[in-house]
Design a protein around this motif. Structure first.
Motif, mmCIF file in Angstrom:
data_model
loop_
_atom_site.group_PDB
_atom_site.id
_atom_site.type_symbol
_atom_site.label_atom_id
_atom_site.label_comp_id
_atom_site.label_asym_id
_atom_site.label_seq_id
_atom_site.Cartn_x
_atom_site.Cartn_y
_atom_site.Cartn_z
ATOM 1 N N PHE A 35 0.861 -1.177 0.000
ATOM 2 C CA PHE A 35 0.000 0.000 0.000
ATOM 3 C C PHE A 35 0.895 1.224 0.000
ATOM 4 O O PHE A 35 1.646 1.454 0.942
ATOM 5 C CB PHE A 35 -0.883 0.012 1.252
ATOM 6 N N VAL A 36 0.800 2.008 -1.035
ATOM 7 C CA VAL A 36 1.642 3.190 -1.165
ATOM 8 C C VAL A 36 0.864 4.274 -1.900
ATOM 9 O O VAL A 36 0.048 3.984 -2.764
ATOM 10 C CB VAL A 36 2.958 2.850 -1.906
ATOM 11 N N SER A 37 1.095 5.498 -1.535
ATOM 12 C CA SER A 37 0.462 6.614 -2.223
ATOM 13 C C SER A 37 1.307 6.978 -3.427
ATOM 14 O O SER A 37 2.296 7.703 -3.317
ATOM 15 C CB SER A 37 0.340 7.811 -1.277
ATOM 16 N N THR A 38 0.929 6.486 -4.583
ATOM 17 C CA THR A 38 1.717 6.755 -5.792
ATOM 18 C C THR A 38 1.566 8.190 -6.276
ATOM 19 O O THR A 38 2.427 8.677 -7.004
ATOM 20 C CB THR A 38 1.336 5.790 -6.933
ATOM 21 N N ILE A 39 0.509 8.874 -5.871
ATOM 22 C CA ILE A 39 0.298 10.233 -6.368
ATOM 23 C C ILE A 39 1.321 11.225 -5.836
ATOM 24 O O ILE A 39 1.467 12.304 -6.378
ATOM 25 C CB ILE A 39 -1.124 10.751 -6.062
ATOM 26 N N VAL A 40 2.020 10.864 -4.761
ATOM 27 C CA VAL A 40 2.981 11.808 -4.189
ATOM 28 C C VAL A 40 4.349 11.726 -4.856
ATOM 29 O O VAL A 40 5.231 12.523 -4.540
ATOM 30 C CB VAL A 40 3.132 11.635 -2.664
ATOM 31 N N TYR A 41 4.533 10.775 -5.762
ATOM 32 C CA TYR A 41 5.838 10.599 -6.396
ATOM 33 C C TYR A 41 5.809 10.989 -7.863
ATOM 34 O O TYR A 41 5.002 10.503 -8.629
ATOM 35 C CB TYR A 41 6.308 9.148 -6.264
ATOM 36 N N GLN A 42 6.694 11.863 -8.255
ATOM 37 C CA GLN A 42 6.873 12.197 -9.665
ATOM 38 C C GLN A 42 7.748 11.121 -10.268
ATOM 39 O O GLN A 42 8.615 10.614 -9.585
ATOM 40 C CB GLN A 42 7.565 13.558 -9.810
ATOM 41 N N PRO A 43 7.594 10.710 -11.471
ATOM 42 C CA PRO A 43 6.612 11.155 -12.469
ATOM 43 C C PRO A 43 5.344 10.320 -12.482
ATOM 44 O O PRO A 43 4.653 10.266 -13.479
ATOM 45 C CB PRO A 43 7.375 10.983 -13.769
ATOM 46 N N PHE A 44 5.016 9.654 -11.388
ATOM 47 C CA PHE A 44 3.911 8.701 -11.354
ATOM 48 C C PHE A 44 2.600 9.300 -10.888
ATOM 49 O O PHE A 44 1.748 8.601 -10.383
ATOM 50 C CB PHE A 44 4.264 7.534 -10.424
ATOM 51 N N LEU A 106 7.386 12.849 5.627
ATOM 52 C CA LEU A 106 6.820 13.318 4.362
ATOM 53 C C LEU A 106 7.108 14.802 4.196
ATOM 54 O O LEU A 106 7.098 15.556 5.165
ATOM 55 C CB LEU A 106 5.303 13.114 4.338
ATOM 56 N N SER A 107 7.294 15.185 2.950
ATOM 57 C CA SER A 107 7.443 16.613 2.677
ATOM 58 C C SER A 107 6.089 17.294 2.839
ATOM 59 O O SER A 107 5.042 16.634 2.833
ATOM 60 C CB SER A 107 7.954 16.823 1.249
ATOM 61 N N ALA A 108 6.102 18.597 2.957
ATOM 62 C CA ALA A 108 4.850 19.355 3.059
ATOM 63 C C ALA A 108 3.999 19.131 1.813
ATOM 64 O O ALA A 108 2.775 19.014 1.907
ATOM 65 C CB ALA A 108 5.151 20.840 3.251
ATOM 66 N N GLU A 109 4.640 19.049 0.660
ATOM 67 C CA GLU A 109 3.901 18.823 -0.586
ATOM 68 C C GLU A 109 3.176 17.482 -0.556
ATOM 69 O O GLU A 109 2.010 17.391 -0.933
ATOM 70 C CB GLU A 109 4.846 18.875 -1.792
ATOM 71 N N MET A 110 3.870 16.426 -0.091
ATOM 72 C CA MET A 110 3.243 15.106 -0.014
ATOM 73 C C MET A 110 2.065 15.125 0.952
ATOM 74 O O MET A 110 0.985 14.614 0.641
ATOM 75 C CB MET A 110 4.259 14.063 0.435
ATOM 76 N N SER A 111 2.257 15.699 2.116
ATOM 77 C CA SER A 111 1.168 15.790 3.097
ATOM 78 C C SER A 111 -0.007 16.575 2.536
ATOM 79 O O SER A 111 -1.165 16.183 2.718
ATOM 80 C CB SER A 111 1.659 16.450 4.387
#
Length: 127
Positions: A35-44, A106-111
């Motif tokens: 389970f991983v939040s793929t939306i927080v990682y570029q370019p995914f 987590l970075s502020a952007e990811m949060s």
């Protein structure tokens, strides 16, 4: 599936699901993994599900009614209860995220991406 939608896991393929077969003959869903939040990682950042849910891969099309319709399609005895469970899980996910997120690396952007989902997704707004 509720957690996958809320966290933005666009990589939850069938290979990420398993069943446990007990000697008694009962079959249950295996433990969750990958389970991983793929939306927080570029370019995914493709904001879509890996599998169709209610004939769509769009996270934005998932609501508690999606789970009720799923229950109807599979002949679940009380399909409306699946919509209720989905809505209850949204609240539990929101509470858990609030409690854990300050201590996560987590970075502020990811949060902010995840906070936005918990606020703006149709599934999250139903609570």
């Amino acid at each position: 599936m509720v957690a996958i939608v809320l966290m933005g896991n666009g990589d939850a393929h069938l290979k990420n699901w398993s069943l446990r077969y007990a000697r008694s003959g009962s079959i249950t869903l295996g433990p969750a993994y990958d389970f991983v939040s793929t939306i927080v990682y570029q370019p995914f950042r493709a904001d879509t599900l890996a599998l169709n849910l209610d004939r769509s891969k769009e996270f934005t099309s998932v609501t508690p009614a999606t789970f009720r319709r799923f229950g109807e399609r599979i002949g679940y005895p009380q399909p409306e209860s699946l919509a209720t469970l989905a809505a209850e899980f949204v609240e539990k996910m929101r509470e858990t995220w609030s409690a854990l997120s300050p201590d996560l690396p987590l970075s502020a952007e990811m949060s902010n991406l995840i906070n936005g989902r918990l606020r703006d997704l149709p599934l999250a707004r139903t609570v």
